[in-house]
Design a protein around this motif. Structure first.
Motif, PDB file in Angstrom:
ATOM      1  N   THR A 212       0.843  -1.183   0.000  1.00  0.00           N
ATOM      2  CA  THR A 212       0.000   0.000   0.000  1.00  0.00           C
ATOM      3  C   THR A 212       0.885   1.241   0.000  1.00  0.00           C
ATOM      4  O   THR A 212       2.076   1.150   0.266  1.00  0.00           O
TER       5      THR A 212
ATOM      6  N   SER B 196      -1.376   5.910  -8.593  1.00  0.00           N
ATOM      7  CA  SER B 196      -2.639   5.276  -8.225  1.00  0.00           C
ATOM      8  C   SER B 196      -3.707   5.600  -9.262  1.00  0.00           C
ATOM      9  O   SER B 196      -3.848   6.772  -9.655  1.00  0.00           O
TER      10      SER B 196
ATOM     11  N   TRP C 193      -5.104 -13.525  -3.852  1.00  0.00           N
ATOM     12  CA  TRP C 193      -5.340 -12.461  -4.816  1.00  0.00           C
ATOM     13  C   TRP C 193      -6.042 -12.929  -6.090  1.00  0.00           C
ATOM     14  O   TRP C 193      -6.505 -12.111  -6.884  1.00  0.00           O
TER      15      TRP C 193
ATOM     16  N   LYS D 275     -10.421  -9.438  -4.802  1.00  0.00           N
ATOM     17  CA  LYS D 275      -9.978  -8.316  -5.644  1.00  0.00           C
ATOM     18  C   LYS D 275     -10.873  -7.101  -5.469  1.00  0.00           C
ATOM     19  O   LYS D 275     -10.399  -5.962  -5.421  1.00  0.00           O
TER      20      LYS D 275
ATOM     21  N   GLU E  36      -9.520  -3.551  -3.982  1.00  0.00           N
ATOM     22  CA  GLU E  36      -9.644  -2.300  -4.741  1.00  0.00           C
ATOM     23  C   GLU E  36     -10.263  -1.206  -3.877  1.00  0.00           C
ATOM     24  O   GLU E  36      -9.844  -0.050  -3.930  1.00  0.00           O
TER      25      GLU E  36
ATOM     26  N   GLN F  63      -7.648   0.063  -1.617  1.00  0.00           N
ATOM     27  CA  GLN F  63      -6.457   0.577  -2.306  1.00  0.00           C
ATOM     28  C   GLN F  63      -5.208  -0.235  -1.966  1.00  0.00           C
ATOM     29  O   GLN F  63      -4.116   0.311  -1.781  1.00  0.00           O
TER      30      GLN F  63
ATOM     31  N   ASP G 198      -2.490  -3.266  -3.047  1.00  0.00           N
ATOM     32  CA  ASP G 198      -1.897  -3.836  -4.253  1.00  0.00           C
ATOM     33  C   ASP G 198      -1.358  -5.231  -3.966  1.00  0.00           C
ATOM     34  O   ASP G 198      -0.888  -5.510  -2.854  1.00  0.00           O
TER      35      ASP G 198
ATOM     36  N   THR H 181       4.667  -7.947  -4.957  1.00  0.00           N
ATOM     37  CA  THR H 181       5.485  -8.164  -6.155  1.00  0.00           C
ATOM     38  C   THR H 181       6.281  -9.453  -6.062  1.00  0.00           C
ATOM     39  O   THR H 181       6.777  -9.941  -7.078  1.00  0.00           O
TER      40      THR H 181
END
Length: 326
Positions: free
Chosen positions: A126, A231, A278, A284, A288, A291, A293, A296
C-alpha cells in the motif's frame, strides 16, 4: 532358556510409544487461528486482515479470529505474538513500522523482528500520500520546497506518531531537499488528519485509502505518492520516484509473521493457501476498495529481504534524526 517374547513385546511397546505422538498429532489446522492486527478496527489494514481471515478460514476449514492490539507503532501486537506458542495458531500482521522501523526508534523493544519471528509471506502493498491543506497554498512538491526554504520551521507537518512511517516519509522528503519543518506528532493517523483539516498543520502523510475521500471533497491537496507507481484513483499525482527521490525504499507493506520456530510445514501450508488469495474475484473487489496492491514477490525470503532493505535505508535516518520512543 529365557523366552524372547517378553523382550519382543517390550521392544514393540517402546516403538509404539515412540511413534504414537507423531501419529496422534492432528493435521494443521485443527482449531481456530488468531491473527493479531497492530491497528484499531476500521482502517485499511484491519480491512485487509479481515478479508484474509475470511478467505483463509474457508481455505483451511477453521475460523480465523481478528484480534486488534493497536499502539506503540505496532509494538504491542508484535510483543504479544512473539510470546505465543510457535504452532501457527497465532499470526502477526507485520508491517514496515513494527518489523523495520521500531528496532531503531525505541530505546527498549520487547521483541526482535528477526530473532523472534519467522516470515510467512507478503500479503499486500500500500502507499501513503503527502497531502497539504488548501489554505496553505501548497499545490505541488515544488511549492512545498520553496515555501519551506523561504521560511524555515514555519511549516508544521503532522504524523501518526514519532517514528511512525507517516513521520519518516515526510522526513525523507525534508532530508532530501534540506528542509526545516516542525513535526507535530499525533496519536494516530486519524487525529493527524483532523489536525490538518483544522489548520494546526499544513501537510501530513496518510494511507491512500484515507486520503482519497478527503481529496474528492476538496479538503486536502495531494502532492506526491510514497510508492513506486501512480494510483488509478489519483492519476495526476506523481510518485516520489518521478519527483527525483530515487532512493526511497518502495511503499508500505503488510505481511504474515509467526513466532520463531513455527514448523516449516505450517509456514508452507499458510504460504500455499495465501498465494491463492489475490486470485479470488471477491478478494480483488475488497482490495480495490482498500487501495491495496498485490505483492510483487511471494515467499518468506521476500519479507526478509524487504526488512533488510528498509533497515538499511531507515536506520541511519532515524539515528540521524535522534528519534527515540520510550
Amino acid at each position: 532358556m529365557v523366552s524372547k517374547l517378553p523382550r519382543f513385546a517390550l521392544a514393540m511397546s517402546l516403538a509404539a510409544l515412540a511413534v504414537s505422538p507423531l501419529q496422534a498429532e492432528p493435521a494443521y489446522p485443527n482449531k481456530a487461528i488468531t491473527v493479531v492486527v497492530p491497528v484499531a478496527a476500521g482502517g485499511a489494514a484491519d480491512g485487509l486482515a479481515r478479508a484474509w481471515g475470511d478467505y483463509i478460514g474457508k481455505a483451511l476449514g477453521q475460523p480465523v479470529v481478528v484480534d486488534n492490539k493497536p499502539g506503540a507503532n505496532g509494538s504491542i501486537a508484535a510483543s504479544y505474538v512473539a510470546k505465543q506458542p510457535a504452532n501457527g495458531y497465532t499470526i502477526l500482521f507485520g508491517s514496515t513500522s513494527n518489523m523495520s522501523l521500531n528496532p531503531f526508534s525505541y530505546k527498549t523493544l520487547t521483541y526482535d523482528p528477526v530473532k523472534d519471528f519467522d516470515p510467512v509471506l507478503m500479503l499486500a502493498g500500500t502507499s501513503q500520500v503527502l497531502v497539504a491543506s488548501p489554505a496553505s497554498g501548497i499545490r505541488t512538491l515544488d511549492d512545498l520546497v520553496k515555501m519551506a526554504r523561504a521560511k524555515p520551521d514555519a511549516l508544521n507537518y503532522g504524523s501518526a506518531g514519532k517514528g511512525n512511517s507517516t513521520h519518516l516519509n515526510v522526513e525523507f522528503v525534508a532530508q532530501h531537499y534540506g528542509l526545516q519543518m516542525t513535526h507535530v506528532p499525533y496519536k494516530g493517523a486519524a487525529p493527524a488528519m483532523v489536525g490538518l483539516l483544522g489548520g494546526e498543520t499544513q501537510i501530513t502523510a496518510d494511507a491512500i485509502t484515507s486520503v482519497i475521500p478527503q481529496v474528492k471533497s476538496g479538503k486536502v491537496v495531494p502532492i506526491v505518492i510514497f510508492g513506486d507507481k501512480r494510483s488509478p484513483a489519483l492519476p495526476g499525482v506523481p510518485t516520489v520516484y518521478e519527483a527525483g527521490l530515487k532512493e526511497f525504499p518502495a511503499g508500505g507493506w503488510y505481511g504474515l509473521m509467526v513466532p520463531k520456530g513455527t514448523p516449516k510445514d505450517v509456514i508452507v501450508r499458510l504460504n500455499d493457501e495465501t498465494k491463492k488469495f489475490w486470485a479470488d474475484p471477491a478478494v480483488k473487489v475488497r482490495m480495490e476498495a482498500l487501495q491495496m496492491d498485490p505483492p510483487t514477490a511471494l515467499g518468506p525470503e521476500a519479507v526478509a529481504r524487504t526488512m533488510r532493505e528498509e533497515a538499511r535505508v531507515w536506520g541511519p535516518i532515524i539515528t540521524r534524526l535522534g528519534i527515540q520512543n520510550d
